[in-house]
Write a protein that holds these residues in place. Sequence first.
Motif, mmCIF file in Angstrom:
data_model
loop_
_atom_site.group_PDB
_atom_site.id
_atom_site.type_symbol
_atom_site.label_atom_id
_atom_site.label_comp_id
_atom_site.label_asym_id
_atom_site.label_seq_id
_atom_site.Cartn_x
_atom_site.Cartn_y
_atom_site.Cartn_z
ATOM 1 N N ASP A 87 77.072 97.511 35.713
ATOM 2 C CA ASP A 87 77.318 98.162 34.433
ATOM 3 C C ASP A 87 78.514 99.106 34.504
ATOM 4 O O ASP A 87 78.539 100.042 35.312
ATOM 5 C CB ASP A 87 76.059 98.921 34.038
ATOM 6 C CG ASP A 87 76.058 99.331 32.574
ATOM 7 O OD1 ASP A 87 77.099 99.202 31.923
ATOM 8 O OD2 ASP A 87 74.996 99.775 32.100
ATOM 9 N N GLY A 89 79.316 100.782 31.782
ATOM 10 C CA GLY A 89 79.004 101.806 30.785
ATOM 11 C C GLY A 89 77.729 102.535 31.108
ATOM 12 O O GLY A 89 76.940 102.845 30.209
ATOM 13 N N ARG A 90 77.523 102.812 32.366
ATOM 14 C CA ARG A 90 76.290 103.472 32.763
ATOM 15 C C ARG A 90 76.184 104.862 32.156
ATOM 16 O O ARG A 90 75.087 105.326 31.805
ATOM 17 C CB ARG A 90 76.240 103.545 34.300
ATOM 18 C CG ARG A 90 75.090 104.317 34.887
ATOM 19 C CD ARG A 90 73.738 103.777 34.494
ATOM 20 N NE ARG A 90 73.557 102.364 34.803
ATOM 21 C CZ ARG A 90 72.503 101.653 34.418
ATOM 22 N NH1 ARG A 90 71.565 102.214 33.686
ATOM 23 N NH2 ARG A 90 72.407 100.373 34.737
ATOM 24 N N ARG A 92 77.451 105.972 29.299
ATOM 25 C CA ARG A 92 77.233 105.993 27.857
ATOM 26 C C ARG A 92 77.452 104.599 27.293
ATOM 27 O O ARG A 92 78.027 103.730 27.947
ATOM 28 C CB ARG A 92 78.168 106.997 27.161
ATOM 29 C CG ARG A 92 79.643 106.694 27.305
ATOM 30 C CD ARG A 92 80.484 107.826 26.734
ATOM 31 N NE ARG A 92 81.908 107.588 26.883
ATOM 32 C CZ ARG A 92 82.663 106.945 25.992
ATOM 33 N NH1 ARG A 92 82.120 106.486 24.871
ATOM 34 N NH2 ARG A 92 83.958 106.781 26.205
ATOM 35 N N SER A 93 76.984 104.371 26.083
ATOM 36 C CA SER A 93 77.151 103.078 25.435
ATOM 37 C C SER A 93 78.611 102.920 24.986
ATOM 38 O O SER A 93 79.219 103.867 24.466
ATOM 39 C CB SER A 93 76.216 102.979 24.226
ATOM 40 O OG SER A 93 76.365 101.741 23.581
ATOM 41 N N THR A 95 81.784 100.503 23.095
ATOM 42 C CA THR A 95 82.218 99.396 22.249
ATOM 43 C C THR A 95 83.104 98.467 23.074
ATOM 44 O O THR A 95 83.482 98.785 24.213
ATOM 45 C CB THR A 95 83.011 99.913 21.047
ATOM 46 O OG1 THR A 95 84.227 100.526 21.530
ATOM 47 C CG2 THR A 95 82.207 100.947 20.250
ATOM 48 N N CYS A 99 85.160 99.617 26.301
ATOM 49 C CA CYS A 99 84.918 98.915 27.560
ATOM 50 C C CYS A 99 86.228 98.396 28.145
ATOM 51 O O CYS A 99 86.532 98.615 29.321
ATOM 52 C CB CYS A 99 83.940 97.763 27.320
ATOM 53 S SG CYS A 99 83.701 96.686 28.743
ATOM 54 N N TYR A 106 84.081 92.464 29.018
ATOM 55 C CA TYR A 106 83.131 92.564 27.908
ATOM 56 C C TYR A 106 82.690 91.156 27.541
ATOM 57 O O TYR A 106 83.500 90.330 27.111
ATOM 58 C CB TYR A 106 83.768 93.254 26.707
ATOM 59 C CG TYR A 106 82.788 93.636 25.626
ATOM 60 C CD1 TYR A 106 82.083 94.829 25.713
ATOM 61 C CD2 TYR A 106 82.555 92.797 24.537
ATOM 62 C CE1 TYR A 106 81.177 95.198 24.732
ATOM 63 C CE2 TYR A 106 81.644 93.155 23.550
ATOM 64 C CZ TYR A 106 80.950 94.360 23.654
ATOM 65 O OH TYR A 106 80.048 94.712 22.678
ATOM 66 N N SER A 112 69.151 92.489 23.705
ATOM 67 C CA SER A 112 69.740 93.807 23.985
ATOM 68 C C SER A 112 69.367 94.333 25.362
ATOM 69 O O SER A 112 70.050 95.197 25.897
ATOM 70 C CB SER A 112 69.269 94.814 22.921
ATOM 71 O OG SER A 112 67.851 94.872 22.892
ATOM 72 N N PRO A 116 74.185 94.018 31.570
ATOM 73 C CA PRO A 116 75.129 94.773 30.732
ATOM 74 C C PRO A 116 76.149 93.847 30.081
ATOM 75 O O PRO A 116 76.523 92.819 30.635
ATOM 76 C CB PRO A 116 75.798 95.721 31.732
ATOM 77 C CG PRO A 116 75.702 95.000 33.044
ATOM 78 C CD PRO A 116 74.412 94.262 33.012
ATOM 79 N N CYS A 118 79.119 95.218 29.162
ATOM 80 C CA CYS A 118 80.361 95.762 29.708
ATOM 81 C C CYS A 118 80.164 95.937 31.212
ATOM 82 O O CYS A 118 79.280 96.678 31.645
ATOM 83 C CB CYS A 118 80.692 97.104 29.049
ATOM 84 S SG CYS A 118 82.213 97.882 29.666
#
Length: 930
Positions: A87, A89-90, A92-93, A95, A99, A106, A112, A116, A118
């Motif tokens: 991951d 984006g560990r 935070r989330s 886009t 990413c 990506y 969901s 990951p 990203c």
Amino acid sequence: MSSGSTGAVLLLLAFSLLACLCLHYVSRLESGPVRWVHDEQRELSAHQRLVYEAAGRQNTSGRAVHPQTSGVYGDRECTMAPEARFDCGRDRSLTRGECEGRGCCYAPLAGSAGPPWCFYPRLYPGYTMGPLTPTARGQTASLTRRQPSYLPRDVSSLRLEVTEETAGCLHLTLKDAASQRYEVHLPGGIPESRADNQSVLYATEYRSDPFGFIVRRRSNGRVIMNTTVAPLLFADQYLQLSTTLASSLVSGLGEHYTSILLDLNWTSLTLWNRDMAPHADANLYGSHPFYVVQEDDGFAHGVFLLNSNAIEVMLQPAPALTWVSTGGILDLYIFLGPDAHSVIRQYLSIIGRPMMPPYWSLGFHLCRWGYTTSNTTRRVAQRMHDANLPLDVQWNDLDYANKRRVFTFDPWRFGDLPETVDGFHQRGMKYILILDPGISSTGAPGTYPPFDDGLKRDVFIKNATGGILIGKVWPGPTAFPDFTNPETRQWWEDCIRAFYAKVPVDGLWIDMNEPASFVQGSVEGCPDSDLENPPYTPKVVGGRLNSGTLCMSAQQKASSHYNLHNLYGLTEAHATHSALLAVRRKRPFVLSRSSYPGIGRFSGVWTGDVRSDWEQLRLSVPAVLQFGLFGVPLVGADVCGFEGDTTEELCVRWMQLGAFYPFMRNHNDKPNAPQEPYVFGQKAQAAMRTALNLRYSLLPFLYTLFHHAHTSADTVARPLFMEFPTDPNCQTIDRQFLWGSSLLISPVLEPGAVELAAYLPAGTWYSLHDGRPFYSGGQYLLLEAPLDTINVHVREGHVIPQQEPALTTTASRGNPFFLTVALSAGGWARGDLFWDDGESLDTFETQNYCYVVFIAGQSQVVSEPVDLNGALDGLVLGGLQVFGVPSPPRFVLANGEEVRDVTYRADTEVLTVTNLALPMSEVFTVQWAL
């Protein structure tokens, strides 16, 4: 072509040939512990290559542009199996744009949860490693990052330190090259050692750009760790390191409400000590950043991250994991075993072997929050013994304290507490009470000496502005001792000494020491700072690091509470153990709720506020086994549960299982129905009495197991995979367990059950109840399990020393011994007994003990005293039972004289000899003629 061009070509060819020869030479250095890797494919395990090739066939791809590169990642860089994605984006989330702005791939997937979207490409820019240079204890190298990462306050220059601690232990440390950061210093330190390069069990490889390392097992080339699969990140408050795993059979990373094997299906575990009753998906009371991996063919290895900050561990099915810490350094110990027993010994050589508990602490303990007077407390103990139920230690929860202030006792309800404790001692019993760390900060000056003296001696944790940090616990507003301060440890000892002069307790129960507080941070709140609000917060209960505890900006002698929080229980346990040692001059007994690696040297642990239900009964088994792996053999869950009302059946089954917890205590909460054994019906009492008497009869064996844990780092309560590492059925079992290598315990863990499917590894197993043999090829057998029975089996080839039970260990220690001898198919067995006075200090170290080996073979049992110092004087062997005797004996001799009290059962092939009186302090022989 000109002559100059021809010369250039020849020169180029020469350099190419030289490079090939060099690479060939490097590839032949497999026998050495260190190797360089320059080709991307060389660091990938065969399993990973298969995964990536499969991913290519699945055509999963993505593209990204790194802000510091001018090129575009192609499909090959971003094509990988979903389970192999790490991951990006560990924190935070992200886009798609965010990413790709990080230079990551990506590629959305259906659903969901899980992999990951990203994720890092294969060769994500990171640190570049300089050459390794020798040091006094190993090697070192510089790591530099040409461009900063996406993290705030990125650290651009690191120092790698590599130490070969022992032949089976590799130590790698990554720290800031320019600034000092907090490093954990365990109480007592870590012993220094040096490996023999000719015998090391590992080979280490390094990739220089981007940096990563691979650790292989030298004997078979198996990859133990491979950190080249994802980038190393190192910022002020965010450290990240990923690695593949050698298998999916991973245990450890406590304390969590889990089975013995961790779930690798995109799960995360947070290590952040918290006052939290056990339930799933929560960080609990202790933090143990250590895991054990079962490999193929019975091999095992372990990894320990010595870091006390908040840690989140992400597990994924590749199999792989990612460490994320909010501070400190990356201080990794890798233990190569090669088996699980060796892994635990290697781990305990770093954190310290467990203390030797006093003998009486292995008896039955009884406690309740709600024994409101000393008279009630005395009556409980009396009713236990009136019902002929063993009880060694009577406890009091906070009821005893005046206004709930520790180091006091209520003058009205517990005014005769000193006399009560003296009465327990006269009956051969012991007494323990609770001691919370929170010191009441209210009241007029001079009315509460622990706080007044603590203020004068400056022992309390301070807030960010230098004032005393005030939280809130049971007595109301409270200050918290800073146990990293030497003056605090002396003040703590002085408080214990003053209280002990009035109430001569036999041990102390340190609760609420995560530390817990009923307000967030402090009664005044916490400042708005990076320590309180780090860029990344792991998944903690409450969402903030200061939830249910102190401000992270609170100041202690050694550092900020941000760095020291997970160590609080350990430092209090160390101080309490040292204080009891100084005050009582006997073997200390301490029980702690909060824990961290090394606490087994000073304390036992219990599993906190478990509920009175069947699920918590079942999951108490892996909880106890996990703590054994963590070097805390003295562990148990509250028998019959702490929260909620138990039922008679549940409490009977829990008493039977609890009889085989290394530490056995029944503890109940105030509002719940009583659950002392004597409150139930006669049949339930009889079943509980049978379980308690069975435990008490086995205490010499259990005490000997603790001796081996203390001196040799063996485990006491043991998962089956440790003893049968090549049996695939044993890899996942956590509904049964072993005591040492000899006893197999198979408890009933469901309501209404009167039979049990139990797995018996290959070999002969004898019922401890009646000696009936079970010949197993490694299979599940359906066993009878009525409500009055717990199934316990003795492994062939073992001798179990036992003793006639009594209502206290003070009485039972004077009773005759007897031996249970479980013969192998060849007619052999072996066992041992460690014996001392049960409470003196360092008896093994000062050789103030007795040690006897028992050998069975050729139709006889012989004792072989190895060390005798008088501890066994006056004690006798009263009898023995021998399992697996194929035919009735014609006669039995004890030290050459014929014995009359002999029975033999042909249906179970059990020979029983009674009414012996052979001195345990002398060599004896019991023979039978077939």
